[in-house]
Design a protein around this motif. Sequence first.
Motif, PDB file in Angstrom:
ATOM      1  N   VAL A 112       1.290 -11.242  13.916  1.00 50.30           N
ATOM      2  CA  VAL A 112      -0.068 -10.759  13.646  1.00 50.30           C
ATOM      3  C   VAL A 112      -0.526 -11.458  12.370  1.00 50.30           C
ATOM      4  O   VAL A 112      -0.169 -11.053  11.262  1.00 50.30           O
ATOM      5  CB  VAL A 112      -0.095  -9.222  13.496  1.00 50.30           C
ATOM      6  CG1 VAL A 112      -1.530  -8.739  13.296  1.00 50.30           C
ATOM      7  CG2 VAL A 112       0.511  -8.555  14.726  1.00 50.30           C
TER       8      VAL A 112
ATOM      9  N   VAL B 171      -4.769 -15.294   1.890  1.00 48.81           N
ATOM     10  CA  VAL B 171      -5.779 -14.382   2.419  1.00 48.81           C
ATOM     11  C   VAL B 171      -6.146 -13.412   1.301  1.00 48.81           C
ATOM     12  O   VAL B 171      -5.252 -12.763   0.743  1.00 48.81           O
ATOM     13  CB  VAL B 171      -5.239 -13.582   3.636  1.00 48.81           C
ATOM     14  CG1 VAL B 171      -6.342 -12.738   4.268  1.00 48.81           C
ATOM     15  CG2 VAL B 171      -4.613 -14.499   4.685  1.00 48.81           C
ATOM     16  N   PHE B 172      -7.438 -13.314   0.999  1.00 52.66           N
ATOM     17  CA  PHE B 172      -7.907 -12.443  -0.097  1.00 52.66           C
ATOM     18  C   PHE B 172      -7.079 -12.674  -1.367  1.00 52.66           C
ATOM     19  O   PHE B 172      -6.672 -11.723  -2.044  1.00 52.66           O
ATOM     20  CB  PHE B 172      -7.852 -10.960   0.295  1.00 52.66           C
ATOM     21  CG  PHE B 172      -8.395 -10.652   1.668  1.00 52.66           C
ATOM     22  CD1 PHE B 172      -9.713 -10.966   1.988  1.00 52.66           C
ATOM     23  CD2 PHE B 172      -7.597 -10.064   2.629  1.00 52.66           C
ATOM     24  CE1 PHE B 172     -10.215 -10.697   3.248  1.00 52.66           C
ATOM     25  CE2 PHE B 172      -8.092  -9.793   3.899  1.00 52.66           C
ATOM     26  CZ  PHE B 172      -9.406 -10.115   4.211  1.00 52.66           C
TER      27      PHE B 172
ATOM     28  N   TYR C  29       6.253  -5.485   5.588  1.00 56.37           N
ATOM     29  CA  TYR C  29       6.286  -6.853   5.062  1.00 56.37           C
ATOM     30  C   TYR C  29       7.558  -6.986   4.245  1.00 56.37           C
ATOM     31  O   TYR C  29       8.174  -5.979   3.862  1.00 56.37           O
ATOM     32  CB  TYR C  29       5.114  -7.092   4.081  1.00 56.37           C
ATOM     33  CG  TYR C  29       3.775  -7.340   4.720  1.00 56.37           C
ATOM     34  CD1 TYR C  29       3.456  -8.575   5.277  1.00 56.37           C
ATOM     35  CD2 TYR C  29       2.798  -6.339   4.734  1.00 56.37           C
ATOM     36  CE1 TYR C  29       2.201  -8.803   5.846  1.00 56.37           C
ATOM     37  CE2 TYR C  29       1.551  -6.556   5.307  1.00 56.37           C
ATOM     38  CZ  TYR C  29       1.265  -7.796   5.861  1.00 56.37           C
ATOM     39  OH  TYR C  29       0.027  -8.014   6.426  1.00 56.37           O
TER      40      TYR C  29
ATOM     41  N   ARG D  40       0.879  -1.188   0.000  1.00 49.48           N
ATOM     42  CA  ARG D  40       0.000   0.000   0.000  1.00 49.48           C
ATOM     43  C   ARG D  40       0.908   1.227   0.000  1.00 49.48           C
ATOM     44  O   ARG D  40       2.112   1.125   0.283  1.00 49.48           O
ATOM     45  CB  ARG D  40      -0.886   0.011   1.247  1.00 49.48           C
ATOM     46  CG  ARG D  40      -1.818  -1.191   1.323  1.00 49.48           C
ATOM     47  CD  ARG D  40      -2.894  -1.021   2.396  1.00 49.48           C
ATOM     48  NE  ARG D  40      -3.717  -2.219   2.474  1.00 49.48           N
ATOM     49  CZ  ARG D  40      -3.780  -3.033   3.533  1.00 49.48           C
ATOM     50  NH1 ARG D  40      -3.075  -2.766   4.625  1.00 49.48           N
ATOM     51  NH2 ARG D  40      -4.541  -4.099   3.514  1.00 49.48           N
TER      52      ARG D  40
ATOM     53  N   GLU E  73       4.312 -21.011   9.250  1.00 50.82           N
ATOM     54  CA  GLU E  73       2.945 -21.197   8.744  1.00 50.82           C
ATOM     55  C   GLU E  73       2.792 -20.273   7.564  1.00 50.82           C
ATOM     56  O   GLU E  73       3.513 -19.280   7.464  1.00 50.82           O
ATOM     57  CB  GLU E  73       1.891 -20.888   9.822  1.00 50.82           C
ATOM     58  CG  GLU E  73       1.894 -19.450  10.367  1.00 50.82           C
ATOM     59  CD  GLU E  73       1.381 -18.401   9.398  1.00 50.82           C
ATOM     60  OE1 GLU E  73       0.429 -18.675   8.661  1.00 50.82           O
ATOM     61  OE2 GLU E  73       1.963 -17.302   9.365  1.00 50.82           O
TER      62      GLU E  73
HETATM   63  P1  5GP Z   1      -3.120  -7.027   5.179  1.00 50.11           P
HETATM   64  O1  5GP Z   1      -3.075  -7.332   3.718  1.00 50.11           O
HETATM   65  O2  5GP Z   1      -4.312  -6.195   5.559  1.00 50.11           O
HETATM   66  O3  5GP Z   1      -1.814  -6.474   5.689  1.00 50.11           O
HETATM   67  O4  5GP Z   1      -3.297  -8.415   5.942  1.00 50.11           O
HETATM   68  C1  5GP Z   1      -4.377  -9.268   5.630  1.00 50.11           C
HETATM   69  C2  5GP Z   1      -4.440 -10.393   6.646  1.00 50.11           C
HETATM   70  O5  5GP Z   1      -3.270 -11.222   6.545  1.00 50.11           O
HETATM   71  C3  5GP Z   1      -4.461  -9.908   8.092  1.00 50.11           C
HETATM   72  O6  5GP Z   1      -5.446 -10.668   8.801  1.00 50.11           O
HETATM   73  C4  5GP Z   1      -3.082 -10.232   8.585  1.00 50.11           C
HETATM   74  O7  5GP Z   1      -3.065 -10.449   9.992  1.00 50.11           O
HETATM   75  C5  5GP Z   1      -2.782 -11.491   7.831  1.00 50.11           C
HETATM   76  N1  5GP Z   1      -1.349 -11.823   7.787  1.00 50.11           N
HETATM   77  C6  5GP Z   1      -0.283 -10.983   7.741  1.00 50.11           C
HETATM   78  N2  5GP Z   1       0.856 -11.674   7.755  1.00 50.11           N
HETATM   79  C7  5GP Z   1       0.521 -12.988   7.837  1.00 50.11           C
HETATM   80  C8  5GP Z   1       1.270 -14.200   7.909  1.00 50.11           C
HETATM   81  O8  5GP Z   1       2.503 -14.239   7.903  1.00 50.11           O
HETATM   82  N3  5GP Z   1       0.560 -15.358   7.960  1.00 50.11           N
HETATM   83  C9  5GP Z   1      -0.806 -15.384   7.960  1.00 50.11           C
HETATM   84  N4  5GP Z   1      -1.396 -16.566   8.038  1.00 50.11           N
HETATM   85  N5  5GP Z   1      -1.543 -14.272   7.903  1.00 50.11           N
HETATM   86  C10 5GP Z   1      -0.881 -13.087   7.847  1.00 50.11           C
END
Ligand code: 5GP
Length: 199
Positions: free
Chosen positions: A107, A82-83, A59, A50, A78
């Motif tokens: 997190v 996600v999305f 990240y 972003r 792990e």
């Molecule tokens: P965002 O794209 O909004 O930064 O994160 C989206 C989702 O991915 C959030 O629920 C965040 O906590 C999760 N997330 C971020 N890093 C990791 C990770 O290393 N492993 C997993 N399983 N989820 C993650």
Amino acid sequence: MEQVLGNRQRGLIFVISAPAGTGKTTLVRMLSQEFSCVVESISYTTRPPRATEINGRDYFFVTQAEFQRKIAADDFLEYAQVFGEYYGTSKAYVEETISQGKHIVLVIDTQGALQLMGFLEATFIFISPPDLMELKSRLHRRRSESEEVIDRRLSWAEKEMELAKRYDYHIVNKNLDIAYQVLRAILIAEEHTNFEEKC
Ligand code: 5GP
């Protein structure tokens, strides 16, 4: 010198899951600002950064191919999709941090946390918003995503909240200062549970 937190040779692992817009980023930042012995894990992701995000701070932004290579090399504690994007926790980052006596906070989403429950010695904390309408307005205020993305995230959040029961702790973030006091107390209490120091 003895401190409230940070007296162990080996740090502890805290896993935090929360739907988007629950204030988890702020809460975790408050922890690492108050305690130099608390470090937030930096995950790998295939999602594009972003506007305000910086590679190596928020990240490690990698390509799909790089992410797949890391899966094959067994580099992740792990990982989950996600999305539509991959996110993964680096084994090396976690090990390096806790071996320095620092506590690490992951997190991660509920899929990732469920992979770790029962296999990783860690404290699992779920943070939820007071209600979904509040979550919706927070997501709208953020304005970084389209309506469709917001709707998708909201239905995901509803399902995630059903999983909250599986965590060791559940914090409802109605008031940021109170939520922070609870989170901080959990870390301090966990550090003071009876344990045998592994040297
Ligand atoms: P965002 O794209 O909004 O930064 O994160 C989206 C989702 O991915 C959030 O629920 C965040 O906590 C999760 N997330 C971020 N890093 C990791 C990770 O290393 N492993 C997993 N399983 N989820 C993650």
